[in-house]
Write a protein that holds these residues in place. Structure first.
Motif, PDB file in Angstrom:
ATOM      1  N   ALA A   1       0.831  -1.206   0.000  1.00  0.00           N
ATOM      2  CA  ALA A   1       0.000   0.000   0.000  1.00  0.00           C
ATOM      3  C   ALA A   1       0.866   1.257   0.000  1.00  0.00           C
ATOM      4  O   ALA A   1       0.537   2.254  -0.655  1.00  0.00           O
ATOM      5  CB  ALA A   1      -0.929  -0.003   1.211  1.00  0.00           C
ATOM      6  N   LEU A   2       1.979   1.218   0.718  1.00  0.00           N
ATOM      7  CA  LEU A   2       2.900   2.349   0.720  1.00  0.00           C
ATOM      8  C   LEU A   2       3.490   2.553  -0.671  1.00  0.00           C
ATOM      9  O   LEU A   2       3.592   3.689  -1.163  1.00  0.00           O
ATOM     10  CB  LEU A   2       4.016   2.105   1.747  1.00  0.00           C
ATOM     11  CG  LEU A   2       5.092   3.191   1.836  1.00  0.00           C
ATOM     12  CD1 LEU A   2       4.527   4.470   2.426  1.00  0.00           C
ATOM     13  CD2 LEU A   2       6.273   2.704   2.679  1.00  0.00           C
ATOM     14  N   LEU A   3       3.877   1.465  -1.320  1.00  0.00           N
ATOM     15  CA  LEU A   3       4.426   1.563  -2.681  1.00  0.00           C
ATOM     16  C   LEU A   3       3.380   2.102  -3.649  1.00  0.00           C
ATOM     17  O   LEU A   3       3.694   2.922  -4.527  1.00  0.00           O
ATOM     18  CB  LEU A   3       4.917   0.189  -3.143  1.00  0.00           C
ATOM     19  CG  LEU A   3       6.036  -0.451  -2.306  1.00  0.00           C
ATOM     20  CD1 LEU A   3       6.381  -1.823  -2.856  1.00  0.00           C
ATOM     21  CD2 LEU A   3       7.268   0.440  -2.253  1.00  0.00           C
TER      22      LEU A   3
ATOM     23  N   ASP B   1       3.475   5.578  -6.021  1.00  0.00           N
ATOM     24  CA  ASP B   1       3.196   5.633  -7.459  1.00  0.00           C
ATOM     25  C   ASP B   1       2.037   6.579  -7.765  1.00  0.00           C
ATOM     26  O   ASP B   1       2.087   7.329  -8.745  1.00  0.00           O
ATOM     27  CB  ASP B   1       2.874   4.232  -7.976  1.00  0.00           C
ATOM     28  CG  ASP B   1       4.073   3.289  -7.869  1.00  0.00           C
ATOM     29  OD1 ASP B   1       5.214   3.793  -7.796  1.00  0.00           O
ATOM     30  OD2 ASP B   1       3.857   2.062  -7.843  1.00  0.00           O
ATOM     31  N   GLU B   2       1.000   6.555  -6.924  1.00  0.00           N
ATOM     32  CA  GLU B   2      -0.159   7.406  -7.162  1.00  0.00           C
ATOM     33  C   GLU B   2       0.172   8.883  -6.972  1.00  0.00           C
ATOM     34  O   GLU B   2      -0.417   9.747  -7.624  1.00  0.00           O
ATOM     35  CB  GLU B   2      -1.300   6.997  -6.226  1.00  0.00           C
ATOM     36  CG  GLU B   2      -1.907   5.641  -6.568  1.00  0.00           C
ATOM     37  CD  GLU B   2      -2.792   5.115  -5.455  1.00  0.00           C
ATOM     38  OE1 GLU B   2      -3.080   5.882  -4.501  1.00  0.00           O
ATOM     39  OE2 GLU B   2      -3.200   3.936  -5.536  1.00  0.00           O
TER      40      GLU B   2
ATOM     41  N   GLU C   1       6.245  14.201  -9.374  1.00  0.00           N
ATOM     42  CA  GLU C   1       6.396  15.549  -8.834  1.00  0.00           C
ATOM     43  C   GLU C   1       6.480  15.546  -7.316  1.00  0.00           C
ATOM     44  O   GLU C   1       7.213  16.335  -6.722  1.00  0.00           O
ATOM     45  CB  GLU C   1       5.234  16.432  -9.295  1.00  0.00           C
ATOM     46  CG  GLU C   1       5.268  16.760 -10.780  1.00  0.00           C
ATOM     47  CD  GLU C   1       4.178  17.740 -11.162  1.00  0.00           C
ATOM     48  OE1 GLU C   1       3.453  18.202 -10.260  1.00  0.00           O
ATOM     49  OE2 GLU C   1       4.062  18.044 -12.358  1.00  0.00           O
ATOM     50  N   ALA C   2       5.723  14.674  -6.661  1.00  0.00           N
ATOM     51  CA  ALA C   2       5.770  14.593  -5.201  1.00  0.00           C
ATOM     52  C   ALA C   2       7.080  13.981  -4.709  1.00  0.00           C
ATOM     53  O   ALA C   2       7.539  14.269  -3.607  1.00  0.00           O
ATOM     54  CB  ALA C   2       4.596  13.772  -4.692  1.00  0.00           C
TER      55      ALA C   2
ATOM     56  N   ALA D   1       8.078   9.417   1.447  1.00  0.00           N
ATOM     57  CA  ALA D   1       6.798   8.709   1.568  1.00  0.00           C
ATOM     58  C   ALA D   1       6.468   8.382   3.014  1.00  0.00           C
ATOM     59  O   ALA D   1       5.277   8.316   3.382  1.00  0.00           O
ATOM     60  CB  ALA D   1       6.840   7.423   0.750  1.00  0.00           C
ATOM     61  N   GLU D   2       7.474   8.187   3.851  1.00  0.00           N
ATOM     62  CA  GLU D   2       7.212   7.856   5.246  1.00  0.00           C
ATOM     63  C   GLU D   2       6.638   9.049   5.999  1.00  0.00           C
ATOM     64  O   GLU D   2       5.831   8.893   6.918  1.00  0.00           O
ATOM     65  CB  GLU D   2       8.492   7.342   5.902  1.00  0.00           C
ATOM     66  CG  GLU D   2       8.985   6.039   5.276  1.00  0.00           C
ATOM     67  CD  GLU D   2      10.236   5.510   5.925  1.00  0.00           C
ATOM     68  OE1 GLU D   2      10.143   5.010   7.062  1.00  0.00           O
ATOM     69  OE2 GLU D   2      11.317   5.611   5.301  1.00  0.00           O
TER      70      GLU D   2
END
Length: 623
Positions: free
Chosen positions: A508-510, A514-515, A519-520, A535-536
Motif C-alpha cells: 500500500a505504501l508503494l 506511485d499514485e 512531482e511529489a 513517503a514515510e
C-alpha cells in the motif's frame, strides 16, 4: 487491591449497557476487513484497491469526536492514548463494544514513546522470585514476536558479562529459568534461541568493545526490542479498524454524572479547535499513567490509585561508537543498564530516580547523562564521550505507590511494576502500573473489570491472537523483499527498513508512492535524513494521525533521538511534504518550525543543568 478483584458496583451494568450482541464470527469478519481477506492478492495492484478502515487522519479524528458525542453514547470510553489505553481500546473493540478513546496529546506522547524500547520478561524479577510476573511477560513476548506484531518486535541477543566463575552457575540457573518460562508460555515452542555460555574468547568475538580482561566470560540470552511509539499507533489503528472511535489532542476536563453520582462519560475539549464535547459512556476507563491521580480526582478525591513517577533517561550514540554484534546487559547498584543495538545507533539506559516536577516536562540532566556514561564506560574498552552522544530522551514510569508508614519513603526501584485495576467511582475504572510488554494483559483485566464478571464472560477478549495492522502477512511480504528491492532499484536494507516499520502494508505504501507521481517525489530519501523516504512522512499524515511537525519527528520518523540537532535541519523538507496534505500555508509552516526549534533549544539548555528543578525551568511547554 488486586487487579483481579473489585467487581462491585457492576450489578446495574445490564440496565445501562449498550453493548452490541456481537458474536465471535462477527468479530472475525471485522478482523478480516482490517487485515484483508485471507488469501487476497497483494501484488502490484495490492491493497490500494481495498478500503483502508484503519487510517488515522485529521478528517477521521473530527468524525470520531462527532460520533462519540452523539446521543447514542459508548459502551466504553478510554481516557489516555499510551500503550495501556490503546491496548484497552483494542481489547474493547475486539469484543464488539462501541468504543471510544481520547488522548490529550499525540498518540504515545507520554511514557509510551520514551521507554527502553524492550519487550522483555524482566530477567531481574527472577532474582526477586516473581515467577508469575516473568512468565506472564515472556508469554506476551512470544505472542508479539510470532503473531500480533512480528513486523515491529524483533528478537534481540544480549551478553551478560560475568566477572567471576562462580557467577556462571547461579546466573545460568536464572537465565535457564527465563528460557524455560518462555518456552512454557509459548506452549512448547521456542520463540528465541536459548542461552549460550561463552568464555573470554567467545565474548571478545561477539563484542570486541567489551573489556573482557577482567571477565570470566559471558552468557548470551535473548529478549526483544520494539519501536514503542509505532506499537501504540498500530494498536490505535487496529482498534479503529474494528470500529473504535479515536481522537488525539482531546483533553478530558471533567466527568459526567447522573443523579446517583455514577460516572456516565466525560466532558472533553478539542485542543485543536477549542470546541467542547460531551461523551456519554456506560463505562469509562482511566489509563493515563503518571497523570492517573489528576484525571481520577476529577471524579472523586476519596480513593483510587496512588502513582509514583520515576524518571528514566537514555542516551543514543552512533552504531560505530561501540564495536559489538549484540546488546549488553549490566547490573548496577540500583537497577540494570542495557546497551541496546538498533540498525543505526545504540540506546543506552536507563536511570530510575523519583520525579517531583511537572509530569509533562521530563528531561535528562547533566547528572543523568554522567550516570549512564559512567556505568557504560565501566565495561567498554573505548569510553563513550559526551561528544559521541547524538541524542538523549527522558520518560516517566507510572509506578504504583506502596502503602507506607508515617515518615517512611519509597525507593522507586523497589516499587512493583505489576498493574492494579480499581473502581474509582461508580462507572469509572482506573488502571496503573505494569509495563510495555504486558499491555495486552493489562487491557484484558481493565475491560473485564469495567464490564463485571458476567458481562466479561459473555463478551470475552479476542486479542490473544489478533494481528495488529501490518502483521498478518508480514512474513509473506518479507519473502518478497529482494523482488521489491530489484524492481524499485533500492537496497535490501531499504526494503527491510520499510518492512520492519509497515509490515504487510508495504504494498500500500508503494502504491501511494506511485499514485502521488514523480512531482511529489515520495520515493526519494530525505536529503538530510537519507535513511527515511519522503513517503514515510506522507504516510505519517495520511495513515498514522500526524498533525504537527513534532508528531513526525518525535514519534513517526524519529529523528529527534538519532540526530544531534533532533532533526531540525531536516524539518524544512519534512514540512514540505506535510504542508499540502494538511492544507498549510507559509504561516503555518513557519509556526511549526519555530515551535520545534524552540523545543530543541530548551532541551539543550536543560541538559546542561545538574538538577531536575533547574532543568525543568528551561522547558516552557510540555515535551
Amino acid at each position: 487491591m488486586s487487579h483481579r478483584e473489585d467487581h462491585e458496583g457492576n450489578e446495574d451494568y445490564e440496565g445501562r449497557n449498550r453493548t452490541s450482541r456481537t458474536s465471535k464470527a462477527d468479530r472475525a469478519n471485522r478482523a478480516t476487513r482490517v487485515h484483508g481477506a485471507v488469501g487476497a492478492d497483494w501484488g502490484a495492484a495490492g491493497p490500494a484497491a481495498l478500503p483502508e478502515p484503519t487510517a488515522l487522519t485529521t478528517a477521521q479524528r473530527s468524525a470520531a469526536l462527532e460520533s462519540m458525542s452523539s446521543p447514542e453514547g459508548l459502551d466504553v470510553l478510554v481516557v489516555g492514548g499510551g500503550v495501556t489505553g490503546a491496548g484497552i481500546a483494542l481489547d474493547a473493540a475486539s469484543r464488539g463494544l462501541r468504543t471510544g478513546i481520547v488522548e490529550m496529546g499525540d498518540w504515545a506522547a507520554g511514557t509510551s514513546s520514551w521507554s527502553s524500547k524492550l519487550i522483555h520478561g524482566g530477567l531481574r524479577y527472577l532474582y526477586q522470585l516473581d515467577f508469575p510476573l516473568v512468565h506472564e511477560a515472556l508469554t506476551e513476548r512470544g505472542r508479539l514476536l510470532t503473531t500480533t506484531a512480528p513486523h515491529l518486535v524483533k528478537a534481540q541477543p544480549f551478553l551478560w558479562p560475568l566477572k567471576h566463575h562462580y557467577e556462571r552457575s547461579y546466573s545460568a540457573v536464572g537465565v535457564g529459568m527465563y528460557d524455560a518460562l518462555a518456552v512454557a508460555g509459548a506452549r512448547g515452542r521456542r520463540t528465541v534461541p536459548i542461552q549460550k555460555h561463552l568464555g573470554r574468547a567467545g565474548t571478545r568475538a561477539l563484542a570486541p568493545a567489551l573489556d573482557s580482561s577482567h571477565l570470566a566470560g559471558a552468557i548470551r540470552f535473548y529478549d526483544a526490542r520494539v519501536d514503542d511509539a509505532r506499537l501504540v499507533i498500530d494498536l490505535v489503528r487496529t482498534a479503529v479498524g474494528l470500529g473504535a472511535m479515536a481522537a488525539s489532542r482531546t483533553k478530558v476536563t471533567g466527568y459526567l454524572k447522573d443523579a446517583h453520582g455514577t460516572v456516565t462519560g466525560a466532558r472533553v475539549t478539542d485542543l485543536e479547535t477549542g470546541t467542547a464535547h460531551e461523551i456519554r459512556a456506560a463505562e469509562t476507563i482511566n489509563a493515563t499513567g503518571v497523570w492517573t491521580e489528576q484525571t481520577q480526582d476529577m471524579a472523586t478525591t476519596e480513593g483510587g490509585l496512588k502513582v509514583l513517577a520515576s524518571k528514566g533517561i537514555h542516551i543514543v550514540v552512533p552504531r560505530q561508537a561501540i564495536d559489538a554484534q549484540t546488546g549488553i546487559f549490566l547490573r548496577t547498584e540500583k537497577s540494570v543498564l542495557f546497551i541496546i543495538p538498533w540498525p543505526r545507533y545504540w540506546v543506552i539506559g536507563t536511570t530510575d530516580t523519583p520525579w517531583t516536577q511537572d509530569v509533562s516536562k521530563p528531561v535528562a540532566t547533566s547528572a543523568d547523562i554522567d550516570y549512564v556514561l559512567e556505568h557504560a564506560n565501566e565495561v567498554l574498552t573505548r569510553p563513550i564521550r559526551r561528544e559521541d552522544i547524538i541524542g538523549t530522551y527522558a520518560g516517566l514510569r507510572p509506578l504504583l505507590q506502596p502503602h507506607l508508614k508515617p515518615g517512611a519513603e519509597a525507593a522507586s526501584t523497589k516499587v512493583s511494576r505489576e498493574h492494579t485495576v480499581t473502581r474509582v467511582a461508580p462507572g469509572l475504572t482506573a488502571i496503573a502500573g505494569g509495563k510495555l510488554t504486558t499491555y495486552r494483559v493489562m487491557a484484558v483485566d481493565a475491560v473485564d473489570h469495567a464490564l463485571g464478571e458476567a458481562r466479561a464472560h459473555a463478551h470475552p477478549s479476542a486479542t490473544a491472537d489478533l494481528p495488529l495492522v501490518g502483521a498478518a502477512r508480514y512474513h509473506e511480504e518479507a519473502a518478497r523483499a529482494g523482488e521489491v528491492a530489484r524492481s524499485r532499484g533500492w537496497t535490501l536494507a531499504r526494503v527491510t527498513h520499510l518492512l520492519d516499520r509497515y509490515g504487510d502494508e508495504l504494498p500500500a505504501l508503494l502504491a501511494a508512492i506511485d499514485e502521488a507521481g514523480p512531482e511529489a517525489a515520495w520515493d526519494r530519501p530525505l536529503a538530510l535524513a537519507p535513511d527515511f523516504l519522503r513517503a514515510e512522512v506522507a504516510w505519517a499524515v495520511t495513515h498514522e494521525g500526524a498533525a504537527h511537525l513534532d508528531d513526525v519527528l518525535l514519534r513517526r520518523v524519529r529523528l529527534d533521538i538519532e540526530q544531534r540537532d533532533r532533526g531540525l535541519a531536516a524539518a524544512q523538507e519534512v514540512l514540505e511534504v506535510m504542508a499540502p496534505l494538511l492544507g498549510w500555508g507559509e504561516e503555518e509552516v513557519a509556526a511549526e518550525r519555530a515551535s520545534y526549534a524552540a523545543r530543541v533549544e530548551q532541551i539543550a539548555a536543560a541538559e546542561n543543568e545538574g538538577t531536575d528543578a533547574a532543568a525543568v525551568a528551561h522547558i516552557e511547554q510540555a515535551i
